[in-house]
Design an enzyme around this catalytic site. Sequence first.
Site, PDB file in Angstrom:
ATOM      1  CE  LYS A 106      -3.004   1.732   3.477  1.00  0.00           C
ATOM      2  NZ  LYS A 106      -3.185   3.183   3.287  1.00  0.00           N
ATOM      3  N   GLY A 146      -7.473   9.638   9.506  1.00  0.00           N
ATOM      4  CA  GLY A 146      -7.724   9.812  10.942  1.00  0.00           C
ATOM      5  C   GLY A 146      -8.735  10.887  11.288  1.00  0.00           C
ATOM      6  CB  ALA A 167      -7.740   7.734   4.555  1.00  0.00           C
ATOM      7  N   GLY A 168     -10.255   8.257   6.459  1.00  0.00           N
ATOM      8  CA  GLY A 168     -11.226   9.305   6.736  1.00  0.00           C
ATOM      9  C   GLY A 168     -12.578   8.829   7.236  1.00  0.00           C
ATOM     10  CG  ASN A 216      -5.560   2.029  11.678  1.00  0.00           C
ATOM     11  OD1 ASN A 216      -5.857   1.658  12.800  1.00  0.00           O
ATOM     12  ND2 ASN A 216      -4.309   2.065  11.297  1.00  0.00           N
ATOM     13  CB  THR A 217      -8.257   6.455  13.193  1.00  0.00           C
ATOM     14  OG1 THR A 217      -6.985   6.575  12.551  1.00  0.00           O
ATOM     15  CG2 THR A 217      -8.237   7.280  14.457  1.00  0.00           C
TER      16      THR A 217
END
Lengths: 257, 338
Positions: free
Chosen positions: A96, A157, A184-185, A206-207
């Site tokens: 990635k 994040g 993301a986001g 993730n976050t």
Amino acid sequence: MLELYQTALRSRLLLGTARYPSPALLTAAVRAAGAEVVTVALRREAAGERAGQGFWGIIRELGVRVLPNTAGCHSVKEALTTAHMAREVFGTSWIKLEVIGEDDTLQPDVFGLVEAARLLCAEGFQVFPYTTEDLVVAERLLAAGCRVLMPWGAPIGSGRGLNNLLGLRALRAHFPDVPLIIDAGLGLPSHATQALEMGFDAVLVNTAVAQARDPVQMAGAFARAVEAGRQGRTAGPMEPRDWAAPSTPVLGTAFRG
Amino acid sequence: MTLRVSILGAGVAGLTCALELVERGADVEVLERGDGPGPQSCSWFAGGMLAPWCEEEHAGSLIRLLGEESLPWWERQCSATVQRGTLVVAHERDHAELRQFATRTHAHSSCDAAAVAGLEPDLAGHFQRGLFFGAEAHLDPRRALAELVCRVRARGVTLHWQAEASGRPARGRIRLDCRGLAARDAWPALRGVRGEMLLLRLPELNLTRPVRVLHPRLPLYIVPRGAHTYLLGATQLESDAAGAISVRSMLELLAAAYALHPAFGEAQILESGCGVRPALPDNLPRVRRAGDTLYVNGLYRHGFLIAPALARRVADYLLEGQRIPEVMDEDRGERRLA
């Protein structure tokens, strides 16, 4: 089935492995998500030879496919070095690719990204580029040899969801056959549902999971949200209308007094 | 009959166990590979924040519980303990971090700009909002270790420096293994988590309590060490490399400090260092028995915070045969050993 570089996957939820309260919770979250792919940052952990083995060992024991990433790389050279290290550590040609252009938004440096993608694809890597929703950049990445794209929903994040719906719709419509993974986001399960309903092939989170008060519960919620979005898409949603349409036929109902 | 214990390791885990056990009547000796408390132990590089309520944010309620229980022990046993609370702040654009921190912790009060300035006058005008954890404390780990050494020695504990931890314990002695990451030979699930620190000297600034600056990427804490010195910490890297601090980590720590107060630009860097903390997969501490050896490990980044409460449990177990299920797997069927 989702197919990424000739690998068939049942789950359309990919998980990141950073910022969990503990490796034990990471493991439990991956199980609860039913994830078949996890992404791992190499950069910081690899301070020295075998220095990160403790954590990498835990990742390997998850028994899922590892997608190493080049998080935190700001130049083509750094990204290439990290990709080579990743191939050695995890024995995979998947990478990635992140080339960060700006520190506050962690926005990709798309020029460096295209260049790094070209070099890595030429070396036989199977590249998953973290990019924006920009169509032209997407074209260049495909021309460089990428067969999967990972457009952002919002800055990494930030938990904002899909920021640019128009742009993301255009991207989906423009590349109907390229696997597109929102990376993301995302902050809420409903963001993931929306992405899948719009026809994106998968999401990477993730976050939103790692920093939830209960990461394991949130991982399960995302898994169901992704499933709901996918089924909603394939079931063929109705078209929105401007006027009410009664769901029960009015014909034959009793006259009102 | 007097319980005879050989403790391996003179970090914070070993020394708190030594003091607790000797005070409760055991015959204790300590074996340490270094020639005194020093950089061979990750305790040497600790922040020394006794912050159970702040740490609960990521570490959960067990750490809060053990930390709360340990606070009075430190106040009794260590003159280096200062109870002035913790101030948690975030820059204007990172207020979401502060809101999230507030919802996940207890025992704090909200501060506006005036309250921040009231607590730490040198931060006046720098922060509009903060959280104050009034019951928390801090200490200087190196002073605390030295003091523990004096106290156990005064109680008749023999300390063997530059000692090797080989072979079986002497007959009739229980061995208490508090070696941290060095015990990985016996406990393979242990891994190292690297934490880097800086020690700065800055006469222009007067901070009187630990200050934590929340940030999505570069969180920072600053702990006053007296004589105008400050400890900056700490990075958290999944790595067991104990080498010198990296340029990136130093840049990040210093940039965060400079953003906290521009006076940090004038500070002298007295020392940089790195400790590798021993952690188990759930990042929680554990006591484990194997034959004549009892292992106390996995204190992770919470050594000073929780060591007294662990020491008390170890003494309860060894001297009184009490069960300690919250930290001992043998006493807790459902918590499988990794």
